[in-house]
Design an enzyme around this catalytic site. Structure first.
Site, short mmCIF file in Angstrom:
data_model
loop_
_atom_site.label_atom_id
_atom_site.label_comp_id
_atom_site.label_asym_id
_atom_site.label_seq_id
_atom_site.Cartn_x
_atom_site.Cartn_y
_atom_site.Cartn_z
N TYR A 223 3.68 -3.27 11.59
CA TYR A 223 3.76 -1.97 11.71
C TYR A 223 4.89 -1.33 12.71
CZ TYR A 223 -1.16 -2.14 9.62
OH TYR A 223 -2.08 -2.25 9.07
N HIS B 44 0.67 -1.31 -0.06
CA HIS B 44 -0.05 0.07 -0.06
C HIS B 44 0.86 1.27 -0.13
CE1 HIS B 44 -4.03 -2.10 0.30
NE2 HIS B 44 -3.14 -2.71 1.05
#
Length: 330
Positions: A321, A53
């Site tokens: 993350y 992304h």
């Protein structure tokens, strides 16, 4: 980098916002580090960009809760007036120049940061998949590894074919996400289960679904392929400047026996869906490329009244993350 249609379609079926840098040796790496390293192998390394992304646009808006939401959860998000929201829309893959209408740009993502009245944030991470291709972080790593080993010259059956044979959702999840006419005309789903807790301590598992008030508008692959390479990212700003884009924020409620620990298994459409309120997108930020560098959306960044479920992918995402942000901030 050479095009890999099937690998992109499978590897992109995730909302992991991870970034490129300095691969760690496989025998020394955590699952999260291994996942990022394989993404870099598939998509190339693009310093400062997410490994998946990578292409996106940041917008701002607000969330107004419904009366029914207050009965499901004691979360402050649902108790008061509208709160500000930062939204990042994105294309899949770690290729920052991918064409918005390319098949591999699916699933498109929507990540949100709600600014709560106590000064804290609550994050929600969504994409346009109806369900996820695998159930755990280890399986996702293994899927990516299989993809990376299954080029056109790979021996049959390929590693990917062997993986799909034992993980059927890996072959079908990608087909549930298609190219929209606008980022404001796509439904975004929370494939992971979370849990509402009300004032009496009652717990209710649910999954998010953000549905455009104007309705979903999907293009055929042929039509999407004819659009300008940046048609989605360039369109959303002028669209919301003219008229805000609105999404109904829904929660699909689980019933007894519905799995909360397996994102490959969608719950039946017959399950009750509750309207939690309205997300209103009002503007794209003028310095989007700079703003998104500092944005970190964490699936476990919640608030009192909303909790994680037993879905192992939530923690897998959190770990990825954390690795990601550290790397792309260097």
């Amino acid at each position: 980098m050479r095009s890999k249609t099937i690998p992109y379609a499978l590897a992109a079926s995730v909302a992991f916002a991870v970034a490129a840098a300095n691969p760690v040796l496989a025998e020394e790496a955590t699952t999260a580090e291994q996942t990022i390293n394989v993404m870099n192998k598939l998509f190339g390394t693009h310093p400062g960009k997410r490994a998946n992304h990578a292409k996106g646009v940041v917008a701002e808006g607000s969330f107004t809760p419904s009366a029914e939401a207050t009965r499901l959860s004691k979360a402050s998000l649902f108790q008061g007036p509208a709160v500000p929201v930062t939204i990042r829309f994105s294309d899949a893959t770690g290729v920052p120049t991918i064409a918005d209408g390319a098949a591999n740009a699916n699933p498109h993502g929507m990540s949100l940061k709600f600014k709560l009245v106590d000064g804290s944030d609550m994050d929600v991470v969504l994409n346009s998949l109806a369900y996820f291709p695998v159930a755990t972080g280890e399986e996702f790593r293994d899927l990516l590894k299989a993809v990376s080993e299954s080029g056109p010259d790979a021996k049959k059956p390929t590693a990917l074919e062997n993986f799909v044979a034992t993980h059927p959702a890996a072959a079908t999840a990608g087909a549930t996400a298609k190219s929209p006419s606008s980022l404001a005309r796509q439904t975004y789903n929370g494939v992971n289960a979370f849990v509402f807790v009300d004032r009496d301590g009652k717990r209710q598992p649910y999954r998010f679904r953000f549905v455009p008030v104007q309705g979903e508008e999907i293009l055929s692959p042929e039509e999407a392929g004819k659009r300008e390479p940046d048609y989605l990212m360039a369109e959303i700003g002028p669209r919301v400047a003219k008229e805000p884009a609105k999404f109904r924020v829904l929660a699909q409620l689980a019933e007894a026996g519905d799995p909360t620990n397996d994102a490959t298994k969608p719950w039946p459409d017959s399950r009750k869906t509750v309207d939690l309120g309205t997300l209103t997108v009002t503007k794209a930020v003028p310095n989007s490329a700079e703003v998104e560098k500092s944005l970190l959306f964490m699936p476990n960044a919640l608030t009192d009244g909303i909790e994680v479920s037993d879905d192992p992918l939530i923690d897998a995402r959190v770990q990825a993350y954390a690795v990601s942000f550290g790397r792309r901030s260097q």
